[in-house]
Motif scaffolding. Structure first.
Motif, PDB file in Angstrom:
ATOM      1  N   ARG A  88       7.023  22.322   3.809  1.00 18.39           N
ATOM      2  CA  ARG A  88       5.833  21.979   3.030  1.00 18.39           C
ATOM      3  C   ARG A  88       5.152  23.219   2.473  1.00 18.39           C
ATOM      4  O   ARG A  88       4.701  23.243   1.325  1.00 18.39           O
ATOM      5  CB  ARG A  88       4.857  21.186   3.873  1.00 18.39           C
ATOM      6  CG  ARG A  88       3.651  20.635   3.096  1.00 18.39           C
ATOM      7  CD  ARG A  88       2.423  21.504   3.232  1.00 18.39           C
ATOM      8  NE  ARG A  88       1.983  21.573   4.600  1.00 18.39           N
ATOM      9  CZ  ARG A  88       1.117  22.465   5.070  1.00 18.39           C
ATOM     10  NH1 ARG A  88       0.628  23.391   4.258  1.00 18.39           N
ATOM     11  NH2 ARG A  88       0.754  22.481   6.336  1.00 18.39           N
ATOM     12  N   GLU A  89       5.083  24.279   3.286  1.00 18.45           N
ATOM     13  CA  GLU A  89       4.443  25.510   2.818  1.00 18.45           C
ATOM     14  C   GLU A  89       5.143  26.077   1.591  1.00 18.45           C
ATOM     15  O   GLU A  89       4.500  26.660   0.714  1.00 18.45           O
ATOM     16  CB  GLU A  89       4.429  26.543   3.952  1.00 18.45           C
ATOM     17  CG  GLU A  89       3.481  26.178   5.093  1.00 18.45           C
ATOM     18  CD  GLU A  89       3.554  27.160   6.249  1.00 18.45           C
ATOM     19  OE1 GLU A  89       4.478  28.018   6.232  1.00 18.45           O
ATOM     20  OE2 GLU A  89       2.720  27.068   7.171  1.00 18.45           O
ATOM     21  N   ILE A  92       4.804  23.107  -1.578  1.00 18.75           N
ATOM     22  CA  ILE A  92       3.494  22.935  -2.205  1.00 18.75           C
ATOM     23  C   ILE A  92       3.195  24.037  -3.219  1.00 18.75           C
ATOM     24  O   ILE A  92       2.334  23.895  -4.089  1.00 18.75           O
ATOM     25  CB  ILE A  92       2.390  22.874  -1.124  1.00 18.75           C
ATOM     26  CG1 ILE A  92       1.182  22.074  -1.626  1.00 18.75           C
ATOM     27  CG2 ILE A  92       1.999  24.259  -0.677  1.00 18.75           C
ATOM     28  CD1 ILE A  92       1.396  20.604  -1.778  1.00 18.75           C
ATOM     29  N   PRO A 140       0.645  18.920  -6.945  1.00 19.98           N
ATOM     30  CA  PRO A 140       0.990  17.836  -6.009  1.00 19.98           C
ATOM     31  C   PRO A 140       1.612  16.627  -6.703  1.00 19.98           C
ATOM     32  O   PRO A 140       2.591  16.060  -6.210  1.00 19.98           O
ATOM     33  CB  PRO A 140      -0.351  17.493  -5.357  1.00 19.98           C
ATOM     34  CG  PRO A 140      -1.142  18.759  -5.420  1.00 19.98           C
ATOM     35  CD  PRO A 140      -0.746  19.393  -6.720  1.00 19.98           C
ATOM     36  N   LEU A 165      -5.170  12.153  -5.711  1.00 21.38           N
ATOM     37  CA  LEU A 165      -4.820  13.437  -5.111  1.00 21.38           C
ATOM     38  C   LEU A 165      -5.934  14.467  -5.247  1.00 21.38           C
ATOM     39  O   LEU A 165      -5.841  15.551  -4.680  1.00 21.38           O
ATOM     40  CB  LEU A 165      -3.529  13.974  -5.736  1.00 21.38           C
ATOM     41  CG  LEU A 165      -2.285  13.088  -5.534  1.00 21.38           C
ATOM     42  CD1 LEU A 165      -1.069  13.691  -6.223  1.00 21.38           C
ATOM     43  CD2 LEU A 165      -1.996  12.884  -4.051  1.00 21.38           C
ATOM     44  N   ASP A 166      -6.980  14.120  -6.007  1.00 23.34           N
ATOM     45  CA  ASP A 166      -8.143  15.003  -6.081  1.00 23.34           C
ATOM     46  C   ASP A 166      -9.091  14.771  -4.910  1.00 23.34           C
ATOM     47  O   ASP A 166      -9.995  15.565  -4.668  1.00 23.34           O
ATOM     48  CB  ASP A 166      -8.903  14.774  -7.398  1.00 23.34           C
ATOM     49  CG  ASP A 166      -8.107  15.201  -8.613  1.00 23.34           C
ATOM     50  OD1 ASP A 166      -7.327  16.171  -8.484  1.00 23.34           O
ATOM     51  OD2 ASP A 166      -8.248  14.572  -9.673  1.00 23.34           O
ATOM     52  N   VAL A 218      -7.835  13.037  -1.613  1.00 23.83           N
ATOM     53  CA  VAL A 218      -7.106  13.210  -0.357  1.00 23.83           C
ATOM     54  C   VAL A 218      -6.471  14.596  -0.320  1.00 23.83           C
ATOM     55  O   VAL A 218      -6.353  15.270  -1.342  1.00 23.83           O
ATOM     56  CB  VAL A 218      -6.007  12.134  -0.201  1.00 23.83           C
ATOM     57  CG1 VAL A 218      -6.621  10.751  -0.190  1.00 23.83           C
ATOM     58  CG2 VAL A 218      -4.969  12.251  -1.306  1.00 23.83           C
ATOM     59  N   ASN A 219      -6.057  15.020   0.865  1.00 21.06           N
ATOM     60  CA  ASN A 219      -5.394  16.308   1.046  1.00 21.06           C
ATOM     61  C   ASN A 219      -3.897  16.130   0.817  1.00 21.06           C
ATOM     62  O   ASN A 219      -3.210  15.551   1.659  1.00 21.06           O
ATOM     63  CB  ASN A 219      -5.661  16.847   2.452  1.00 21.06           C
ATOM     64  CG  ASN A 219      -5.115  18.254   2.652  1.00 21.06           C
ATOM     65  OD1 ASN A 219      -4.099  18.627   2.083  1.00 21.06           O
ATOM     66  ND2 ASN A 219      -5.798  19.038   3.461  1.00 21.06           N
ATOM     67  N   PRO A 220      -3.354  16.597  -0.330  1.00 19.49           N
ATOM     68  CA  PRO A 220      -1.928  16.378  -0.602  1.00 19.49           C
ATOM     69  C   PRO A 220      -1.011  17.072   0.401  1.00 19.49           C
ATOM     70  O   PRO A 220       0.092  16.606   0.662  1.00 19.49           O
ATOM     71  CB  PRO A 220      -1.743  16.948  -2.015  1.00 19.49           C
ATOM     72  CG  PRO A 220      -2.891  17.880  -2.218  1.00 19.49           C
ATOM     73  CD  PRO A 220      -4.024  17.323  -1.421  1.00 19.49           C
ATOM     74  N   GLY A 221      -1.491  18.194   0.979  1.00 16.02           N
ATOM     75  CA  GLY A 221      -0.679  18.882   1.976  1.00 16.02           C
ATOM     76  C   GLY A 221      -0.435  18.027   3.193  1.00 16.02           C
ATOM     77  O   GLY A 221       0.674  17.989   3.746  1.00 16.02           O
ATOM     78  N   LEU A 222      -1.460  17.309   3.643  1.00 12.25           N
ATOM     79  CA  LEU A 222      -1.320  16.434   4.809  1.00 12.25           C
ATOM     80  C   LEU A 222      -0.397  15.256   4.493  1.00 12.25           C
ATOM     81  O   LEU A 222       0.412  14.850   5.336  1.00 12.25           O
ATOM     82  CB  LEU A 222      -2.691  15.929   5.259  1.00 12.25           C
ATOM     83  CG  LEU A 222      -3.648  16.987   5.822  1.00 12.25           C
ATOM     84  CD1 LEU A 222      -4.987  16.356   6.188  1.00 12.25           C
ATOM     85  CD2 LEU A 222      -3.033  17.680   7.035  1.00 12.25           C
ATOM     86  N   ASP A 224       3.086  16.650   4.537  1.00 15.26           N
ATOM     87  CA  ASP A 224       3.512  16.889   5.913  1.00 15.26           C
ATOM     88  C   ASP A 224       4.056  15.606   6.539  1.00 15.26           C
ATOM     89  O   ASP A 224       5.139  15.589   7.135  1.00 15.26           O
ATOM     90  CB  ASP A 224       2.336  17.392   6.771  1.00 15.26           C
ATOM     91  CG  ASP A 224       2.097  18.883   6.602  1.00 15.26           C
ATOM     92  OD1 ASP A 224       2.967  19.577   6.054  1.00 15.26           O
ATOM     93  OD2 ASP A 224       1.027  19.351   7.030  1.00 15.26           O
TER      94      ASP A 224
END
Length: 244
Positions: A143-144, A147, A152, A218-219, A221-225, A228
Motif C-alpha cells: 500500500r505504501e 498509494i 486514489p 474519497l475526499d 474517507v481515508n483511501p489508505g485505510l 489496506d
C-alpha cells in the motif's frame, strides 16, 4: 468547489452577450456534493450556455443528471489506427501497446499515460500485486508503494481493471495461450498460474469490493485505510485459494 465556480460563471452569462460553454471531464468521477451542485444548474438551464459532460462510465452518473442530458456515444478507433498515431507522436511500440491496454483503447488517454509516466506506474502496480502473492511482500508495504503511484480514484480503477482481467483469463483452460498477446502477460501469469479455477468466486468478490470502495467519497474517507483492507483481503484470500 470547481462546480460551484462554474455555476457562478454561468450566472454571469445571463448578463452578457457571450455564450458560455463548459467541459466537465471525467464527469463520472464527480463526488456527491459536486453532482448535487451540478444538478441545480441543470434544473435551471441558461439558454445561452452549454454543458458538455464526458465520461467513460455513464452508469456512474446519477440518474437525475443523465435524464437531463442528451447522450452521444463516440466509438473508439481500432488498434490499426491508434497504434500508428501513437508511434507518430514519438512513442515506442511496446509502451504504446501497454498504454492502449490500460486506457481501454482510448488514444488520447493512452498518450496522456505515456507522457505522464503512468504506463510505468501501472506496471509497478502489476508487479506489486504479483509480489503480494509470491514474494512475501506485506499488504502494508504494498500500500505504501501503491498509494504513491497515482490518485486514489485512479489506483482503484487500475486495481479493478486488473481484477477484471484475472476474472476473464481465469476461465480459460489454456490460460497461457490466451494471455500470449496481452500487454501484461508476464505479470498476469504470475498471479493466475497457481490459481484453482473453482476459486474464481474470490476474484468476483474482490472486484465487487473495489466497486463499493469507488462509490465512497474519497475526499471524506481515508483511501489508505480502504486500500489496506482490500490488499489484506486480496493477499489472504488468493494465497488461500492457491493452497485449496
Amino acid at each position: 468547489d470547481q462546480i460551484r465556480l462554474l455555476i457562478d460563471d454561468f450566472a454571469l452569462a445571463q448578463h452578457s452577450a457571450r455564450r458560455r460553454v463548459a467541459l466537465i471531464q471525467p464527469a463520472d468521477r464527480m463526488n456527491l456534493n459536486a453532482s448535487n451542485a451540478l444538478l441545480k444548474l441543470l434544473e435551471e438551464p441558461n439558454p445561452d450556455s452549454n454543458l458538455i459532460l464526458v465520461c467513460d462510465d455513464p452508469g456512474r452518473l446519477p440518474m437525475t443528471i443523465r435524464s437531463r442530458c442528451i447522450a452521444q456515444s463516440i466509438a473508439l478507433p481500432d488498434l490499426e489506427q491508434t497504434l500508428p498515431w501513437l508511434l507518430s507522436q514519438g512513442q515506442n511500440e511496446a509502451d504504446s501497446r501497454q498504454a492502449l491496454t490500460i486506457s481501454g483503447g482510448a488514444p488520447l488517454l493512452a498518450l496522456q499515460y505515456l507522457e505522464s509516466g503512468q504506463v510505468a506506474q501501472f506496471k509497478t502496480l502489476m508487479t506489486l500485486m504479483a509480489s503480494l502473492l509470491a514474494e512475501g511482500l506485506s499488504p502494508i508495504e504494498a500500500r505504501e508503494s501503491i498509494i504513491k503511484l497515482a490518485s486514489p480514484g485512479t489506483v482503484l480503477s487500475w486495481l479493478q481493471m486488473v481484477m477484471n482481467w484475472l476474472i476473464i483469463y481465469s476461465a480459460y483452460s489454456d490460460r497461457e495461450r490466451q494471455l500470449a498477446q496481452h500487454a501484461y502477460q508476464r505479470e498476469l501469469s504470475k498471479i493466475l498460474k497457481p490459481l484453482h479455477e473453482h476459486r474464481r468466486p474470490v476474484l468476483f468478490q474482490l472486484y465487487d469490493d473495489l466497486s463499493a470502495m469507488k462509490r465512497q467519497d474519497l475526499d471524506v474517507v481515508n483511501p489508505g485505510l480502504l486500500l489496506d483492507k482490500w490488499l489484506i483481503s486480496y493477499s489472504q484470500r488468493l494465497r488461500l485459494s492457491r493452497g485449496s
